[in-house]
Design a protein around this motif. Structure first.
Motif, short mmCIF file in Angstrom:
data_model
loop_
_atom_site.label_atom_id
_atom_site.label_comp_id
_atom_site.label_asym_id
_atom_site.label_seq_id
_atom_site.Cartn_x
_atom_site.Cartn_y
_atom_site.Cartn_z
N GLY A 351 111.00 -53.65 -23.91
CA GLY A 351 109.53 -53.58 -24.02
C GLY A 351 109.00 -52.19 -23.67
N ARG A 352 109.90 -51.31 -23.22
CA ARG A 352 109.47 -49.94 -22.89
C ARG A 352 110.14 -48.95 -23.84
N GLY A 353 109.46 -47.91 -24.23
CA GLY A 353 110.04 -46.79 -25.00
C GLY A 353 110.76 -47.22 -26.27
N GLY A 354 110.30 -48.31 -26.91
CA GLY A 354 110.93 -48.76 -28.15
C GLY A 354 112.21 -49.55 -27.92
N ILE A 355 112.53 -49.83 -26.66
CA ILE A 355 113.76 -50.60 -26.37
C ILE A 355 113.44 -52.09 -26.41
N VAL A 356 114.20 -52.82 -27.23
CA VAL A 356 113.94 -54.27 -27.32
C VAL A 356 115.17 -55.11 -27.00
N ASP A 357 116.33 -54.50 -27.03
CA ASP A 357 117.56 -55.25 -26.78
C ASP A 357 118.65 -54.27 -26.34
N SER A 358 119.87 -54.79 -26.14
CA SER A 358 120.92 -53.91 -25.60
C SER A 358 121.32 -52.82 -26.60
N GLN A 359 121.22 -53.13 -27.90
CA GLN A 359 121.57 -52.14 -28.92
C GLN A 359 120.57 -50.97 -28.90
N SER A 360 119.27 -51.31 -28.88
CA SER A 360 118.27 -50.22 -28.87
C SER A 360 118.32 -49.48 -27.54
N PHE A 361 118.72 -50.17 -26.47
CA PHE A 361 118.89 -49.49 -25.19
C PHE A 361 120.03 -48.46 -25.30
N ALA A 362 121.15 -48.89 -25.89
CA ALA A 362 122.30 -47.97 -26.04
C ALA A 362 121.93 -46.80 -26.96
N ASN A 363 121.17 -47.09 -28.02
CA ASN A 363 120.75 -46.00 -28.92
C ASN A 363 119.84 -45.02 -28.20
N TYR A 364 118.93 -45.57 -27.39
CA TYR A 364 118.02 -44.70 -26.63
C TYR A 364 118.84 -43.77 -25.72
N LEU A 365 119.82 -44.33 -25.03
CA LEU A 365 120.62 -43.51 -24.11
C LEU A 365 121.39 -42.42 -24.87
N VAL A 374 128.22 -49.18 -24.28
CA VAL A 374 128.39 -50.21 -25.32
C VAL A 374 127.36 -51.32 -25.06
N PRO A 375 126.56 -51.69 -26.08
CA PRO A 375 125.58 -52.76 -25.89
C PRO A 375 126.26 -54.09 -25.59
N GLY A 376 125.65 -54.84 -24.69
CA GLY A 376 126.22 -56.15 -24.33
C GLY A 376 126.29 -57.11 -25.50
N SER A 377 125.46 -56.89 -26.52
CA SER A 377 125.48 -57.80 -27.69
C SER A 377 126.87 -57.82 -28.33
N ALA A 378 127.62 -56.72 -28.21
CA ALA A 378 128.98 -56.69 -28.77
C ALA A 378 129.88 -57.72 -28.10
N PHE A 379 129.48 -58.14 -26.89
CA PHE A 379 130.32 -59.07 -26.11
C PHE A 379 129.64 -60.43 -25.94
N ASN A 381 126.32 -60.91 -25.00
CA ASN A 381 125.26 -60.99 -23.99
C ASN A 381 124.32 -59.79 -24.16
N ASP A 382 123.11 -60.10 -24.60
CA ASP A 382 122.20 -59.02 -25.00
C ASP A 382 121.38 -58.44 -23.85
N ASP A 383 121.54 -58.96 -22.64
CA ASP A 383 120.73 -58.46 -21.52
C ASP A 383 121.47 -57.38 -20.74
N HIS A 384 122.71 -57.09 -21.15
CA HIS A 384 123.55 -56.19 -20.36
C HIS A 384 124.10 -55.07 -21.23
N ILE A 385 124.66 -54.05 -20.58
CA ILE A 385 125.46 -53.04 -21.29
C ILE A 385 126.80 -52.91 -20.56
N ARG A 386 127.79 -52.37 -21.27
CA ARG A 386 129.07 -52.11 -20.62
C ARG A 386 129.21 -50.62 -20.35
N ILE A 387 129.56 -50.32 -19.11
CA ILE A 387 129.81 -48.93 -18.72
C ILE A 387 131.27 -48.82 -18.28
N SER A 388 132.01 -47.94 -18.92
CA SER A 388 133.41 -47.75 -18.53
C SER A 388 133.50 -46.59 -17.56
#
Ligand SMILES: Cc1ncc(COP(=O)(O)O)c(C=O)c1O
Length: 410
Positions: A351-365, A374-379, A381-388
């Protein structure tokens, strides 16, 4: 006279304008984790400095004594086909390691080595699941499990795990989605992407439950050595002697010994299943690389000093990174017990800066911070991201600085 040719059921894709593909392949997806890696790599190739929190592979080099064994194999001409299941010396070494580690009694006949754990997981799906079979996969899940099951003709069924239980799978999660058609369960512990480590008592319950329903338990322990803060890896192999028709373990040289490119993994299973996997393998890749097999024998029969050194470094990074991420307003990142991934919740940014889900969050970053995650949607779960954190401490610190700056703007 025109004769109507029988047609296969067909799902249109952009590709089939030129090439007619089978439904088998159009129904599965390219690994989304690879898509993110690819985009970050494209930017890097253009000279952009990207901090890459995407990789699913160790940033360390393969231990020298292991690489040296491979060089010796090449120089001595150990460069021919081997037995399709892997050479006896390797299968003995793998069996010995399990027997020492879990007090079980497996032998070479229980082992098949292949070109990565992924190949054995794929072959297991082909050997065990077909139309009408359901396979329960705790979610969030590693990207390839559902597609492998689907490719084989089976149906993946997701068992949601609870973030309040650190995403550890429980028998209740699995039983809630099981039906008469449940033919198998796939558990990955320590888990990619969540880092969850299943408890021993829970493994015991799931093994017994699977055995009672004539379902198999595929236990992927690719990250078995990466557990922290006193957590213990619990392997389903502990119950192998008692339930040899139920328990199947999959493991690999890739993460433990930093050998992703060598492509060497294996499955431990009932000898009849090993033979079936061998049949599939003999018609696809034949044996895994003879050179990688020689290197693996050296690694598995040698010392674990470097494995321990790598583990210490992952632990040091995790200890720095978890509080650093929690210090960023909007991030929620409990410390998982295992693997080399963190799985923070980021939905407070939606809801901020055009981010609506984990994919748009990853794109923003990637666009704003030049940080790849990696957006959580790949796994699933769309509320999370994966950080290695399989990247150096300097890059981790630089990445966190960039995240703070980019997220501070929205
Ligand atoms: C959970 C999990 N299982 C299996 C694999 C397969 O590893 P490999 O084919 O390199 O042995 C991976 C690799 O990323 C993984 O994350």
């Amino acid at each position: 006279m025109m004769v109507a040719l029988p047609t296969e059921p067909h799902v249109p894709t952009t590709l089939d304008r030129r090439i007619r593909l089978t439904r088998r392949v159009t129904d599965i997806e390219v690994s989304k984790t690879l898509l993110v890696l690819n985009r970050a790599q494209e930017l890097q190739a253009k000279g952009v400095d990207v901090v890459d929190f995407g990789p699913g592979e160790p940033d360390f080099r393969t231990p020298k004594f292991v690489s040296d064994a491979a060089k010796r194999a090449i120089d001595s001409g150990f460069t021919k086909y081997t037995n399709a299941l892997g050479m006896a010396k390797l299968r003995d070494a793998i069996a010995d390691r399990y027997n020492r580690r879990y007090g079980v009694h497996v032998a070479a006949e229980n082992i098949i080595a292949g070109s990565g754990g992924k190949q054995e997981l794929f072959n297991l799906a082909l050997a065990l699941f077909s139309e009408g079979d359901e396979v329960v996969i705790p979610s969030p899940y590693w990207v390839s499990f559902p597609d492998q099951v689907q490719f084989a003709g089976g149906t993946p069924v997701f068992a949601k795990t609870d973030p309040m239980n650190a995403f550890r799978p429980t028998l209740e999660d699995i039983a809630a989605v099981a039906t008469d058609r449940t033919r198998g369960v796939i558990i990955n512990s320590p888990c990619n992407p969540t880092g969850a480590v299943i408890e021993e008592s829970e493994v015991a319950r799931i093994v017994e439950w699977c055995a009672s329903r004539d379902a198999v338990l595929i236990f992927d322990e690719t990250y078995e050595f990466f557990v922290y803060d006193g957590a213990k890896h619990a392997s389903a192999m502990k119950w192998f002697d008692e339930y040899p028709e139920t328990v199947i373990a999959v493991n690999s040289m890739s993460k433990t010994f930093a050998m992703t490119g060598w492509r060497l993994g294996w499955a431990v299973a009932h000898p009849d299943l090993v033979s079936a996997l061998g049949k599939i393998q003999s018609h696809s890749t034949s044996n895994p690389s003879s050179i990688s097999q020689a290197a693996a024998v050296e690694a598995l029969t040698g010392h674990d000093d470097e494995v321990e050194r790598m583990h210490e470094e992952y632990a040091r990074r995790r200890a720095w990174l978890v509080p650093a991420l929690n210090g960023i307003d909007g991030f929620s990142c409990p410390a998982p017990d295992g693997s080399f991934y963190l799985f923070p919740e980021v939905k407070r940014f939606f809801g901020r800066g055009g981010i609506v889900d984990s994919q748009s969050f990853a794109n923003y970053l990637l666009d704003e911070a030049r940080v790849a995650v990696v957006p959580g949607s790949a796994f699933g779960n769309d509320d999370h991201i994966r950080i290695s954190y399989a990247t150096s401490m300097e890059r981790i610190q630089e990445g966190v600085k960039r995240l703070e700056a980019a997220l501070g703007k929205i």
